[in-house]
Write a protein that holds these residues in place. Structure first.
Motif, PDB file in Angstrom:
ATOM      1  N   ALA A 123       0.831  -1.204   0.000  1.00  0.00           N
ATOM      2  CA  ALA A 123       0.000   0.000   0.000  1.00  0.00           C
ATOM      3  C   ALA A 123       0.862   1.249   0.000  1.00  0.00           C
ATOM      4  N   SER A 124       2.005   1.196   0.685  1.00  0.00           N
ATOM      5  CA  SER A 124       2.904   2.352   0.715  1.00  0.00           C
ATOM      6  C   SER A 124       3.430   2.676  -0.681  1.00  0.00           C
ATOM      7  N   GLY A 125       3.719   1.649  -1.463  1.00  0.00           N
ATOM      8  CA  GLY A 125       4.186   1.876  -2.818  1.00  0.00           C
ATOM      9  C   GLY A 125       3.138   2.562  -3.671  1.00  0.00           C
ATOM     10  N   VAL A 126       1.882   2.136  -3.517  1.00  0.00           N
ATOM     11  CA  VAL A 126       0.785   2.783  -4.240  1.00  0.00           C
ATOM     12  C   VAL A 126       0.666   4.239  -3.811  1.00  0.00           C
ATOM     13  N   MET A 127       0.687   4.481  -2.500  1.00  0.00           N
ATOM     14  CA  MET A 127       0.547   5.840  -1.989  1.00  0.00           C
ATOM     15  C   MET A 127       1.648   6.748  -2.531  1.00  0.00           C
ATOM     16  N   ALA A 128       2.890   6.286  -2.496  1.00  0.00           N
ATOM     17  CA  ALA A 128       4.001   7.098  -2.982  1.00  0.00           C
ATOM     18  C   ALA A 128       3.854   7.403  -4.465  1.00  0.00           C
ATOM     19  N   ALA A 129       3.406   6.433  -5.235  1.00  0.00           N
ATOM     20  CA  ALA A 129       3.249   6.630  -6.676  1.00  0.00           C
ATOM     21  C   ALA A 129       2.165   7.660  -6.964  1.00  0.00           C
ATOM     22  N   VAL A 130       1.052   7.581  -6.245  1.00  0.00           N
ATOM     23  CA  VAL A 130      -0.048   8.528  -6.466  1.00  0.00           C
ATOM     24  C   VAL A 130       0.385   9.937  -6.068  1.00  0.00           C
ATOM     25  N   ILE A 131       1.032  10.061  -4.919  1.00  0.00           N
ATOM     26  CA  ILE A 131       1.476  11.385  -4.461  1.00  0.00           C
ATOM     27  C   ILE A 131       2.458  11.992  -5.449  1.00  0.00           C
ATOM     28  N   SER A 132       3.352  11.183  -5.982  1.00  0.00           N
ATOM     29  CA  SER A 132       4.384  11.704  -6.878  1.00  0.00           C
ATOM     30  C   SER A 132       3.821  12.191  -8.203  1.00  0.00           C
ATOM     31  N   SER A 133       2.593  11.835  -8.527  1.00  0.00           N
ATOM     32  CA  SER A 133       2.005  12.245  -9.801  1.00  0.00           C
ATOM     33  C   SER A 133       1.142  13.495  -9.670  1.00  0.00           C
ATOM     34  N   GLY A 134       1.168  14.128  -8.491  1.00  0.00           N
ATOM     35  CA  GLY A 134       0.378  15.331  -8.278  1.00  0.00           C
ATOM     36  C   GLY A 134       1.210  16.595  -8.347  1.00  0.00           C
ATOM     37  N   PRO A 135       0.586  17.757  -8.620  1.00  0.00           N
ATOM     38  CA  PRO A 135       1.317  19.025  -8.705  1.00  0.00           C
ATOM     39  C   PRO A 135       1.662  19.635  -7.356  1.00  0.00           C
ATOM     40  N   LEU A 136       1.115  19.066  -6.265  1.00  0.00           N
ATOM     41  CA  LEU A 136       1.415  19.548  -4.916  1.00  0.00           C
ATOM     42  C   LEU A 136       1.486  18.343  -3.998  1.00  0.00           C
ATOM     43  N   ARG A 137       2.580  18.270  -3.207  1.00  0.00           N
ATOM     44  CA  ARG A 137       2.755  17.108  -2.352  1.00  0.00           C
ATOM     45  C   ARG A 137       2.784  17.539  -0.888  1.00  0.00           C
ATOM     46  N   PHE A 138       3.942  17.567  -0.296  1.00  0.00           N
ATOM     47  CA  PHE A 138       4.056  17.804   1.147  1.00  0.00           C
ATOM     48  C   PHE A 138       4.290  19.274   1.494  1.00  0.00           C
ATOM     49  N   TYR A 139       4.781  20.054   0.542  1.00  0.00           N
ATOM     50  CA  TYR A 139       5.069  21.470   0.768  1.00  0.00           C
ATOM     51  C   TYR A 139       4.444  22.298  -0.346  1.00  0.00           C
ATOM     52  N   ASP A 140       4.070  23.549  -0.007  1.00  0.00           N
ATOM     53  CA  ASP A 140       3.593  24.441  -1.060  1.00  0.00           C
ATOM     54  C   ASP A 140       4.756  25.261  -1.616  1.00  0.00           C
ATOM     55  N   GLY A 141       4.450  26.148  -2.551  1.00  0.00           N
ATOM     56  CA  GLY A 141       5.488  26.911  -3.216  1.00  0.00           C
ATOM     57  C   GLY A 141       6.233  27.866  -2.314  1.00  0.00           C
ATOM     58  N   ARG A 142       5.690  28.192  -1.150  1.00  0.00           N
ATOM     59  CA  ARG A 142       6.372  29.071  -0.191  1.00  0.00           C
ATOM     60  C   ARG A 142       7.218  28.299   0.805  1.00  0.00           C
ATOM     61  N   GLY A 143       7.201  26.958   0.696  1.00  0.00           N
ATOM     62  CA  GLY A 143       7.983  26.131   1.609  1.00  0.00           C
ATOM     63  C   GLY A 143       7.246  25.746   2.866  1.00  0.00           C
ATOM     64  N   ALA A 144       5.933  26.008   2.925  1.00  0.00           N
ATOM     65  CA  ALA A 144       5.141  25.646   4.102  1.00  0.00           C
ATOM     66  C   ALA A 144       4.684  24.196   4.010  1.00  0.00           C
ATOM     67  N   LEU A 145       4.739  23.487   5.132  1.00  0.00           N
ATOM     68  CA  LEU A 145       4.315  22.086   5.172  1.00  0.00           C
ATOM     69  C   LEU A 145       2.796  21.996   5.041  1.00  0.00           C
ATOM     70  N   VAL A 146       2.321  21.241   4.054  1.00  0.00           N
ATOM     71  CA  VAL A 146       0.881  21.111   3.809  1.00  0.00           C
ATOM     72  C   VAL A 146       0.458  19.655   3.745  1.00  0.00           C
ATOM     73  N   VAL A 147       1.301  18.748   4.262  1.00  0.00           N
ATOM     74  CA  VAL A 147       0.999  17.327   4.144  1.00  0.00           C
ATOM     75  C   VAL A 147      -0.349  16.984   4.759  1.00  0.00           C
ATOM     76  N   GLY A 148      -0.736  17.643   5.858  1.00  0.00           N
ATOM     77  CA  GLY A 148      -1.984  17.318   6.520  1.00  0.00           C
ATOM     78  C   GLY A 148      -3.196  18.010   5.947  1.00  0.00           C
ATOM     79  N   THR A 149      -2.982  19.027   5.104  1.00  0.00           N
ATOM     80  CA  THR A 149      -4.104  19.794   4.566  1.00  0.00           C
ATOM     81  C   THR A 149      -4.248  19.670   3.054  1.00  0.00           C
ATOM     82  N   ASN A 150      -3.273  19.085   2.402  1.00  0.00           N
ATOM     83  CA  ASN A 150      -3.347  18.915   0.953  1.00  0.00           C
ATOM     84  C   ASN A 150      -4.305  17.772   0.631  1.00  0.00           C
ATOM     85  N   PRO A 151      -5.436  18.054  -0.015  1.00  0.00           N
ATOM     86  CA  PRO A 151      -6.399  16.985  -0.306  1.00  0.00           C
ATOM     87  C   PRO A 151      -5.831  15.897  -1.204  1.00  0.00           C
ATOM     88  N   ALA A 152      -4.842  16.225  -2.024  1.00  0.00           N
ATOM     89  CA  ALA A 152      -4.260  15.210  -2.910  1.00  0.00           C
ATOM     90  C   ALA A 152      -3.517  14.148  -2.114  1.00  0.00           C
TER      91      ALA A 152
END
Length: 449
Positions: A224-253
């Protein structure tokens, strides 16, 4: 430890094609001279130290990085008889990287050229960039040769490019043709790619079909971790936004990727394995699972772990959406005695001809778009994977990778999300919501938030 580091410590696969190697052995010499940037030389002539000794340049890397294994240092020394290149390697990035930061801060103990893993590049650029040479200013380095998003990852807010990309990890899906046939699914790579094209939820739907038609206990995918990593890596926003703020808990993707991966786990579609462990390695050899999210560098890993019995059974299809998993950089510390020579070496090692050669010999996909047009890359096929046109597959994936911001603790966040969170859902049956909350708490604790 980052997944990238685990990969680098594994053995390499065979060359992609014999023709590719033959072409690149020639191209590496001729193109190497053409791409050699005319960095200003030191005060002494001919590249010699004042005492008349050749200049010795050290390159610090983690794991089996591929530059030495592909013979690049030997080629460089043939082209530059007045330079000797020596490599030092620390097996694991989790040990290598803290040492690198300590040495950068103290200004001692550094190699002339140092490798940096993609999960650490944002922190290095943001906090240590002033201690590194601006490689973007080295004559002969052409930013247009690199993929724009890769160049941007090594560039600071001040516009200085202190990291030159060595490779990237465009993703495909590797699958077992014989297990797909047993489940009554298509086996041709184009038909397989169409099964899930455009949406990772279609990948889940194929997994359900596979499970319903497979009489034995073979799982659809490895983890399941492999699937999760693959899906996250295909999105335009992951763990941080463009300002460098951590958004892992609020990013719907990220949460969407979490929920999708949790569905794989709860429906019994995974082999419940932790990636880059002995059990996972044995899973390749034993045919325990039918698919795995597969960056270019994983081809050699699969070939090694699945062994001769897997040849012709494994194949490669396009992923539901393009994504990137992995990739590294070279930096040059400003405290080095031979900064000009080191910058020249770093530029040569990351030039298109050299990147194409490493791909042919090691499977690391070039971060320079110029290398993608080299026939030995564009037309590359892999005999182990049914003569799959891996050059075309991964080139297409690389072109579609979204430009996602990379944060300073990217690797750490990914590790906690996987090992503290999704692994518990997959292996222990923990409630996904509880595991999600535990992973976020673990990330906060690790970042002292």
């Amino acid at each position: 430890m980052s997944r990238r580091t685990r990969r680098r410590s594994g053995p390499a696969g065979r060359p992609v094609t014999a023709l590719a190697l033959a072409l690149l052995l020639a191209a590496g010499l001729t193109a190497g001279c053409a791409t050699d940037p005319p960095v200003p030389r030191p005060a002494w002539a001919g590249g010699m130290e004042p005492e008349g000794r050749p200049v010795t340049l050290t390159v610090g890397v983690f794991g089996s990085f591929g530059l030495k294994e592909a013979g690049l240092y030997d080629t460089y020394m043939r082209l530059h008889p007045d330079v000797a290149v020596r490599q030092t390697s620390v097996e694991r990035n989790e040990n290598y990287y803290p040492q690198l930061i300590t040495h950068l801060v103290t200004g001692s103990g550094l190699a002339d050229v140092q490798a940096v893993e993609i999960g650490n590049i944002a922190e290095v650029v943001g906090t240590q960039g002033h201690r590194l040479v601006d490689l973007g200013a080295v004559p002969g380095v052409d930013r247009r040769a690199f993929l724009p998003w890769k160049w941007a990852q090594g560039t600071g807010r001040d516009g200085r490019t202190v990291g030159l990309g060595t490779d990237i990890g465009p993703q495909a899906v590797c699958y077992r043709k014989d297990l797909f046939a047993r489940a009554g699914l298509p086996t041709g790579r184009e038909a397989v790619g169409r099964l899930w094209a455009g949406d990772w939820r279609r990948f889940l739907a194929v997994g359900r079909r596979f499970a319903g038609r497979t009489p034995d206990r073979v799982a659809f995918t490895d983890s399941a971790s492999g699937v999760m990593a693959a899906v996250i890596s295909s999105g335009p926003l992951r763990f941080y936004d463009g300002r460098g703020a951590l958004v892992v808990g609020t990013n719907p993707a990220v949460r969407e990727a979490w929920d999708l991966a949790a569905a794989f786990a709860r429906e019994g579609l995974t082999a419940r394995l932790q990636q880059f462990t002995p059990g996972w390695d044995q899973g390749f050899a034993n045919g325990t699972f039918a698919t795995v999210a597969c960056p270019a560098w994983m081809l050699g890993y699969i070939q090694d772990k699945a062994g001769p019995a897997g040849e012709g059974r494994w194949d490669v299809a396009a992923a539901p959406r393009p994504g990137n998993w992995g990739g590294s950089f070279l930096v040059v510390p400003r405290t080095g005695r031979h900064r000009a020579e080191a910058a020249r070496l770093a530029a040569w090692l990351t030039a298109p001809a050299q990147q194409a050669r490493v791909f042919a010999l090691r499977g690391s996909f070039p971060s320079t778009s110029a290398a993608h047009a080299v026939p030995a890359v564009a037309s590359a096929r892999h005999p182990y994977f049914g003569d799959a046109p891996v050059g075309a597959i991964f080139t297409a994936a690389a072109r579609g990778v979204p430009t996602a911001p990379v944060g300073p603790k990217e690797g750490l966040v990914a590790q906690h999300l996987s090992d503290v969170g999704m692994l518990q859902v997959d292996q222990a049956g923990r409630d996904p919501d509880e595991a999600w909350a535990a992973a976020l708490r673990s990330i906060d604790n690790a970042l002292d938030r």
